[in-house]
Write a protein that holds these residues in place. Structure first.
Motif, PDB file in Angstrom:
ATOM      1  N   ILE A   1      14.002   6.130  10.757  1.00  0.00           N
ATOM      2  CA  ILE A   1      13.217   7.353  10.525  1.00  0.00           C
ATOM      3  C   ILE A   1      11.960   7.030   9.729  1.00  0.00           C
ATOM      4  CG2 ILE A   1      13.232   9.572   9.324  1.00  0.00           C
ATOM      5  CD1 ILE A   1      16.209   9.789  10.147  1.00  0.00           C
ATOM      6  N   LEU A   2      12.092   6.167   8.707  1.00  0.00           N
ATOM      7  CA  LEU A   2      10.926   5.769   7.917  1.00  0.00           C
ATOM      8  C   LEU A   2       9.899   5.045   8.784  1.00  0.00           C
ATOM      9  CD1 LEU A   2      12.478   4.519   4.555  1.00  0.00           C
ATOM     10  CD2 LEU A   2      11.218   6.633   4.964  1.00  0.00           C
ATOM     11  N   ALA A   3      10.363   4.209   9.699  1.00  0.00           N
ATOM     12  CA  ALA A   3       9.446   3.496  10.591  1.00  0.00           C
ATOM     13  C   ALA A   3       8.710   4.472  11.508  1.00  0.00           C
ATOM     14  CB  ALA A   3      10.203   2.457  11.409  1.00  0.00           C
ATOM     15  N   ILE A   4       9.412   5.455  12.031  1.00  0.00           N
ATOM     16  CA  ILE A   4       8.781   6.458  12.901  1.00  0.00           C
ATOM     17  C   ILE A   4       7.742   7.259  12.123  1.00  0.00           C
ATOM     18  CG2 ILE A   4       9.210   8.599  14.183  1.00  0.00           C
ATOM     19  CD1 ILE A   4      11.907   7.310  15.030  1.00  0.00           C
ATOM     20  N   ILE A   5       8.089   7.660  10.909  1.00  0.00           N
ATOM     21  CA  ILE A   5       7.145   8.404  10.074  1.00  0.00           C
ATOM     22  C   ILE A   5       5.932   7.530   9.752  1.00  0.00           C
ATOM     23  CG2 ILE A   5       6.820   9.430   7.782  1.00  0.00           C
ATOM     24  CD1 ILE A   5       9.755  10.391   7.986  1.00  0.00           C
ATOM     25  N   GLY A   6       6.170   6.246   9.475  1.00  0.00           N
ATOM     26  CA  GLY A   6       5.079   5.329   9.183  1.00  0.00           C
ATOM     27  C   GLY A   6       4.126   5.171  10.354  1.00  0.00           C
ATOM     28  N   VAL A   7       4.669   5.052  11.548  1.00  0.00           N
ATOM     29  CA  VAL A   7       3.824   4.930  12.744  1.00  0.00           C
ATOM     30  C   VAL A   7       3.010   6.208  12.943  1.00  0.00           C
ATOM     31  CG1 VAL A   7       3.856   4.741  15.266  1.00  0.00           C
ATOM     32  CG2 VAL A   7       5.261   3.204  13.872  1.00  0.00           C
ATOM     33  N   ALA A   8       3.634   7.356  12.734  1.00  0.00           N
ATOM     34  CA  ALA A   8       2.906   8.626  12.856  1.00  0.00           C
ATOM     35  C   ALA A   8       1.784   8.699  11.825  1.00  0.00           C
ATOM     36  CB  ALA A   8       3.866   9.802  12.684  1.00  0.00           C
ATOM     37  N   MET A   9       2.048   8.224  10.608  1.00  0.00           N
ATOM     38  CA  MET A   9       1.020   8.215   9.567  1.00  0.00           C
ATOM     39  C   MET A   9      -0.147   7.307   9.955  1.00  0.00           C
ATOM     40  SD  MET A   9       3.465   8.113   6.191  1.00  0.00           S
ATOM     41  CE  MET A   9       2.161   7.848   5.014  1.00  0.00           C
ATOM     42  N   ILE A  10       0.158   6.162  10.556  1.00  0.00           N
ATOM     43  CA  ILE A  10      -0.900   5.242  10.991  1.00  0.00           C
ATOM     44  C   ILE A  10      -1.761   5.892  12.069  1.00  0.00           C
ATOM     45  CG2 ILE A  10      -1.338   3.060  12.180  1.00  0.00           C
ATOM     46  CD1 ILE A  10       1.261   2.025  10.781  1.00  0.00           C
ATOM     47  N   LEU A  11      -1.119   6.534  13.035  1.00  0.00           N
ATOM     48  CA  LEU A  11      -1.870   7.162  14.127  1.00  0.00           C
ATOM     49  C   LEU A  11      -2.731   8.323  13.639  1.00  0.00           C
ATOM     50  CD1 LEU A  11       0.860   7.130  16.928  1.00  0.00           C
ATOM     51  CD2 LEU A  11      -1.145   5.637  16.729  1.00  0.00           C
ATOM     52  N   VAL A  12      -2.164   9.189  12.813  1.00  0.00           N
ATOM     53  CA  VAL A  12      -2.921  10.336  12.302  1.00  0.00           C
ATOM     54  C   VAL A  12      -4.035   9.861  11.373  1.00  0.00           C
ATOM     55  CG1 VAL A  12      -2.771  12.408  10.863  1.00  0.00           C
ATOM     56  CG2 VAL A  12      -1.036  11.972  12.594  1.00  0.00           C
TER      57      VAL A  12
ATOM     58  N   VAL B   1      -6.491   5.900   3.689  1.00  0.00           N
ATOM     59  CA  VAL B   1      -5.386   5.935   2.713  1.00  0.00           C
ATOM     60  C   VAL B   1      -4.074   6.259   3.415  1.00  0.00           C
ATOM     61  CG1 VAL B   1      -4.468   7.206   0.728  1.00  0.00           C
ATOM     62  CG2 VAL B   1      -6.843   6.453   0.733  1.00  0.00           C
ATOM     63  N   LEU B   2      -4.090   7.240   4.313  1.00  0.00           N
ATOM     64  CA  LEU B   2      -2.871   7.606   5.038  1.00  0.00           C
ATOM     65  C   LEU B   2      -2.393   6.466   5.929  1.00  0.00           C
ATOM     66  CD1 LEU B   2      -0.867   9.926   5.577  1.00  0.00           C
ATOM     67  CD2 LEU B   2      -2.299  10.575   7.507  1.00  0.00           C
ATOM     68  N   ALA B   3      -3.309   5.800   6.611  1.00  0.00           N
ATOM     69  CA  ALA B   3      -2.929   4.687   7.485  1.00  0.00           C
ATOM     70  C   ALA B   3      -2.349   3.525   6.678  1.00  0.00           C
ATOM     71  CB  ALA B   3      -4.136   4.224   8.299  1.00  0.00           C
ATOM     72  N   VAL B   4      -2.931   3.220   5.536  1.00  0.00           N
ATOM     73  CA  VAL B   4      -2.406   2.143   4.693  1.00  0.00           C
ATOM     74  C   VAL B   4      -1.020   2.499   4.169  1.00  0.00           C
ATOM     75  CG1 VAL B   4      -2.758   0.922   2.496  1.00  0.00           C
ATOM     76  CG2 VAL B   4      -4.650   1.189   4.094  1.00  0.00           C
ATOM     77  N   ALA B   5      -0.832   3.747   3.788  1.00  0.00           N
ATOM     78  CA  ALA B   5       0.494   4.188   3.349  1.00  0.00           C
ATOM     79  C   ALA B   5       1.498   4.068   4.500  1.00  0.00           C
ATOM     80  CB  ALA B   5       0.433   5.624   2.842  1.00  0.00           C
ATOM     81  N   GLY B   6       1.068   4.375   5.716  1.00  0.00           N
ATOM     82  CA  GLY B   6       1.930   4.234   6.882  1.00  0.00           C
ATOM     83  C   GLY B   6       2.286   2.787   7.154  1.00  0.00           C
ATOM     84  N   ILE B   7       1.323   1.892   6.986  1.00  0.00           N
ATOM     85  CA  ILE B   7       1.588   0.458   7.161  1.00  0.00           C
ATOM     86  C   ILE B   7       2.623  -0.003   6.142  1.00  0.00           C
ATOM     87  CG2 ILE B   7       0.556  -1.841   6.891  1.00  0.00           C
ATOM     88  CD1 ILE B   7      -2.020  -0.608   8.104  1.00  0.00           C
ATOM     89  N   PHE B   8       2.469   0.432   4.897  1.00  0.00           N
ATOM     90  CA  PHE B   8       3.434   0.079   3.856  1.00  0.00           C
ATOM     91  C   PHE B   8       4.820   0.607   4.202  1.00  0.00           C
ATOM     92  CE2 PHE B   8       5.726   1.184  -0.024  1.00  0.00           C
ATOM     93  CZ  PHE B   8       5.873  -0.085  -0.568  1.00  0.00           C
ATOM     94  N   LEU B   9       4.894   1.842   4.707  1.00  0.00           N
ATOM     95  CA  LEU B   9       6.175   2.438   5.051  1.00  0.00           C
ATOM     96  C   LEU B   9       6.852   1.683   6.196  1.00  0.00           C
ATOM     97  CD1 LEU B   9       7.696   4.833   3.901  1.00  0.00           C
ATOM     98  CD2 LEU B   9       6.737   6.242   5.699  1.00  0.00           C
ATOM     99  N   VAL B  10       6.098   1.291   7.204  1.00  0.00           N
ATOM    100  CA  VAL B  10       6.658   0.521   8.300  1.00  0.00           C
ATOM    101  C   VAL B  10       7.121  -0.843   7.796  1.00  0.00           C
ATOM    102  CG1 VAL B  10       6.104  -0.654  10.480  1.00  0.00           C
ATOM    103  CG2 VAL B  10       5.372   1.706  10.110  1.00  0.00           C
TER     104      VAL B  10
END
Length: 65
Positions: free
Chosen positions: A7-18, A50-59
Motif C-alpha cells: 500500500i505504501l508503494a502504491i501511495i508513493g507511486v501516486a505521489m510521484i505521478l501527481v 517536494v511531493l515527488a521526492v516524498a513519493g520516491i522516499f516512500l517507495v
C-alpha cells in the motif's frame, strides 16, 4: 507487513505521478486543464517536486527489507 508495504508503494507511486504533473504544470509545460490556476505558477513547481521526492522516499522505504 507486506500488505502495508504494498500500500505504501502504491501511495508513493501516486505521489510521484501527481507531483510530476504539478511540477510540469507549474513550469507551464503541461497545459492541462487549459484553465488551471496552477499553470505557470512556480509555487506549484516547488510543491510538485517536494511531493515527488516524498513519493520516491516512500517507495524506497516500502521496498526496503
Amino acid at each position: 507487513m507486506s500488505a502495508v508495504k504494498g500500500i505504501l508503494a502504491i501511495i508513493g507511486v501516486a505521489m510521484i505521478l501527481v507531483g510530476g504533473l504539478w511540477a510540469l504544470q507549474g513550469l507551464d509545460i503541461i497545459r492541462w486543464p487549459a484553465s488551471s490556476f496552477m499553470l505557470g505558477d512556480t509555487t506549484w513547481t516547488r510543491n510538485g517536486v517536494v511531493l515527488a521526492v516524498a513519493g520516491i522516499f516512500l517507495v524506497w522505504f516500502a521496498r526496503k527489507r
